[in-house]
Design an enzyme around this catalytic site. Structure first.
Site, short mmCIF file in Angstrom:
data_model
loop_
_atom_site.label_atom_id
_atom_site.label_comp_id
_atom_site.label_asym_id
_atom_site.label_seq_id
_atom_site.Cartn_x
_atom_site.Cartn_y
_atom_site.Cartn_z
N THR A 1 0.84 -1.21 0.00
CA THR A 1 0.00 0.00 0.00
C THR A 1 0.87 1.26 0.00
OG1 THR A 1 -1.75 -1.16 1.18
CG2 THR A 1 -1.78 1.25 1.30
N HIS B 1 2.61 1.53 -3.41
CA HIS B 1 1.69 1.92 -4.48
C HIS B 1 1.33 3.41 -4.36
CE1 HIS B 1 -1.02 1.08 -7.76
NE2 HIS B 1 -2.03 1.63 -7.10
ZN LIG Z 1 0.16 -2.61 5.17
#
Ligand SMILES: [Zn+2]
Ligand SMILES: [Zn+2]
Length: 363
Positions: free
Chosen positions: A39, A42
């Site tokens: 996450t 990204h």
């Molecule tokens: Zn995480």
């Protein structure tokens, strides 16, 4: 205090910012260790996606540059008004996410799909900083589990894995196939084996397969010709697809038994073409899994972390300083060049330091 502040795509700076104060129901935590994951990578390369940099988050109210970090563990410095059960000096791990507790999804016992969910380090300032403010409702004390904060920082990804394993309704003695065992797949491997399943792991990297065996996999298969062999067997009760790739999904659909379940854990960033006739004829179930719940996922995760006597150095060998965050942490993760399964940051460190050898506070 020093903090990593996300300003925009590829623009993550180490800055001096005011130390935050805990509001009602919140804890001020001195961060000992914080993990980064896909996450964070990204958001760095292709974001802001979820970070409220240009658009105000309706739940947290945050708008503008933000401190990421949603996998924290540390020591309580101050408890805000109304907090019970935590005191200064307590080591804690945080699940980061706060379901609202009041919407229809929360009331039906599905907090991971809460309509007003928000997460520290995703929708409001997080823990890639010397201090962080986290809701006390996202935290568990580490002392009852005998865990140090460094290992406690692995609780959030482990809890994601625990939630995923649960979504597959995996039962004692069933055969679980894990497609892809880097990153979260390693945690799923440990959790599935601990749940009493017979675990097969498939991956294209031999080093990841070795780690999978160390984490409890009974059988490992090198991707390539191995996919065909698994499809020929078609004997997996539950397949955990962890790659988010078309090939991974194809392997999952080939290897699952008639009447079996597929849990889609990896994030697909585009549409896929899939032959769905077998979904109907084989009475397959394909289920999603998202995020984690404090109870029972984080609690179970802490127990699983404590249960591994040899510790977690093979998964997270070291903690890197905040100044290494981008070049030593996020960029290698985004470019799939990292050698660590899990990258941890110690915001107070001035150089790389090793993870404590065992799981506990005395190591
Ligand atoms: Zn995480
Ligand atoms: Zn809710």
């Amino acid at each position: 205090m020093r903090a990593a502040v996300y300003h925009d795509t590829q623009d993550l700076r180490i800055e001096d910012v005011p130390t935050p104060r805990p509001g009602p129901g919140e804890l001020l935590v001195k961060v000992v260790a914080v993990g980064i994951c896909g996450t964070d990578a990204h958001e760095f390369t292709a974001g802001p996606v979820q970070y409220p940099i240009h658009h105000r988050n309706p739940v947290s109210g945050h708008l503008g540059p933000m401190i990421p970090g949603h996998e924290p563990a540390g020591v309580v410095v101050e408890a805000g008004p109304g907090v019970t059960g935590f005191a200064p000096g307590d080591a804690v791990a945080s699940a980061a996410t706060t379901p609202c507790g009041a919407c229809d999804r929360c009331r039906e016992g599905r907090p991971t799909v809460c309509r007003r969910i928000s997460a520290v380090g995703v929708h409001r300032d997080g823990a890639l900083a010397e201090y962080a403010v986290v809701p006390a409702a996202t935290c568990l004390r580490l002392e009852p589990y005998g865990l140090c904060p460094e290992v406690g920082a692995l609780a959030q990804p482990m809890a994601i894995a625990v939630h995923a394993v649960g979504r597959g309704r995996l039962r004692l003695g069933e055969h679980a196939l894990l497609v892809g065992v880097g990153g979260i797949g390693s945690f799923v491997c440990h959790a599935a084996a601990a749940a009493g399943a017979r675990v097969t792991a498939i991956d294209r990297r031999p080093d990841r397969l070795k780690l999978a065996r160390d984490l409890g996999a009974h059988e490992t298969v090198l991707a390539g010709e191995g996919d065909v062999r698994l499809a020929g067997r078609g004997d997996a009760d539950v397949v955990y697809e962890l790659t988010g790739t078309a090939g991974g999904l194809e392997t999952a659909l080939g290897a699952v038994r008639d009447g079996g379940r597929i849990v889609q854990v990896g994030l697909h960033h585009g549409p896929r073409t899939v032959e769905l006739l077998r979904l109907t004829l084989k009475e397959l179930e394909i289920v999603g899994t998202n995020s984690l719940a404090l109870h029972p996922d984080l609690h179970v995760a802490l127990r699983l972390l404590a249960a591994r006597v040899r510790g977690w150095r093979d998964v997270a060998p070291e903690l890197i300083p905040l100044t290494d965050l981008v070049d030593g942490g996020i960029r290698p993760l985004a470019e799939r060049k990292t050698t660590r399964v899990k990258t941890l940051i110690d915001p107070w460190a001035t150089s790389v330091r090793a993870l404590p050898a065992g799981a506990g506070v005395d190591d």
